[in-house]
Design a protein around this motif. Structure first.
Motif, short mmCIF file in Angstrom:
data_model
loop_
_atom_site.label_atom_id
_atom_site.label_comp_id
_atom_site.label_asym_id
_atom_site.label_seq_id
_atom_site.Cartn_x
_atom_site.Cartn_y
_atom_site.Cartn_z
N ASN A 33 39.97 39.06 48.91
CA ASN A 33 40.21 37.57 48.49
C ASN A 33 39.46 36.61 47.58
O ASN A 33 39.28 35.81 47.17
N PHE A 34 40.49 37.64 46.49
CA PHE A 34 40.16 36.89 45.14
C PHE A 34 41.22 36.18 44.99
O PHE A 34 42.23 36.95 44.71
N SER A 35 41.39 35.17 43.73
CA SER A 35 42.33 34.16 43.21
C SER A 35 42.70 35.14 41.77
O SER A 35 41.86 34.58 41.21
N SER A 36 43.81 35.52 41.06
CA SER A 36 43.86 35.81 39.77
C SER A 36 45.26 35.96 39.60
O SER A 36 46.07 36.25 41.29
N ILE A 37 45.66 35.85 38.22
CA ILE A 37 46.52 36.80 37.72
C ILE A 37 47.56 37.19 38.41
O ILE A 37 48.54 37.66 38.61
N TYR A 38 46.56 38.63 37.96
CA TYR A 38 47.45 39.67 38.02
C TYR A 38 47.38 40.55 40.17
O TYR A 38 46.50 39.60 40.49
N ASP A 39 48.04 41.18 39.97
CA ASP A 39 48.49 41.67 41.81
C ASP A 39 46.95 42.76 42.01
O ASP A 39 46.76 42.43 43.41
N PHE A 40 46.09 43.11 41.07
CA PHE A 40 44.36 44.43 40.87
C PHE A 40 43.92 44.10 39.72
O PHE A 40 44.10 43.40 39.04
N VAL A 41 42.78 43.75 40.80
CA VAL A 41 41.94 43.54 40.03
C VAL A 41 40.34 44.56 40.46
O VAL A 41 40.07 45.36 41.21
#
Length: 71
Positions: A19-27
């Protein structure tokens, strides 16, 4: 949060799973599990993305707090 107690886990997770907002698909996610249950304190997760580090903690066995930016 059911995990291996007394451990630190490093994972690479799909952003929607945590549930993380990022420009990346994976973190990258670092999880600290202090004890087998809540008596040893909350489970804590750190994640990094383009805007810095964020942290969240377990509220109980099934719920996470929201992500907070570490300044």
């Amino acid at each position: 949060m059911k995990n291996q107690p007394h451990s630190v886990m490093c994972e690479f997770k799909k952003k929607s799973v945590v549930n993380f907002s990022s420009i990346y698909d994976f973190v990258p996610v670092v999880t600290i599990i202090p004890w087998k249950d809540g008596s040893g304190g909350a489970v804590v997760q750190f994640v990094t993305a383009g805007d810095g580090f964020k942290v969240r903690h377990s509220v109980n066995d099934t719920t996470w707090s929201g992500w907070s930016l570490i300044k």
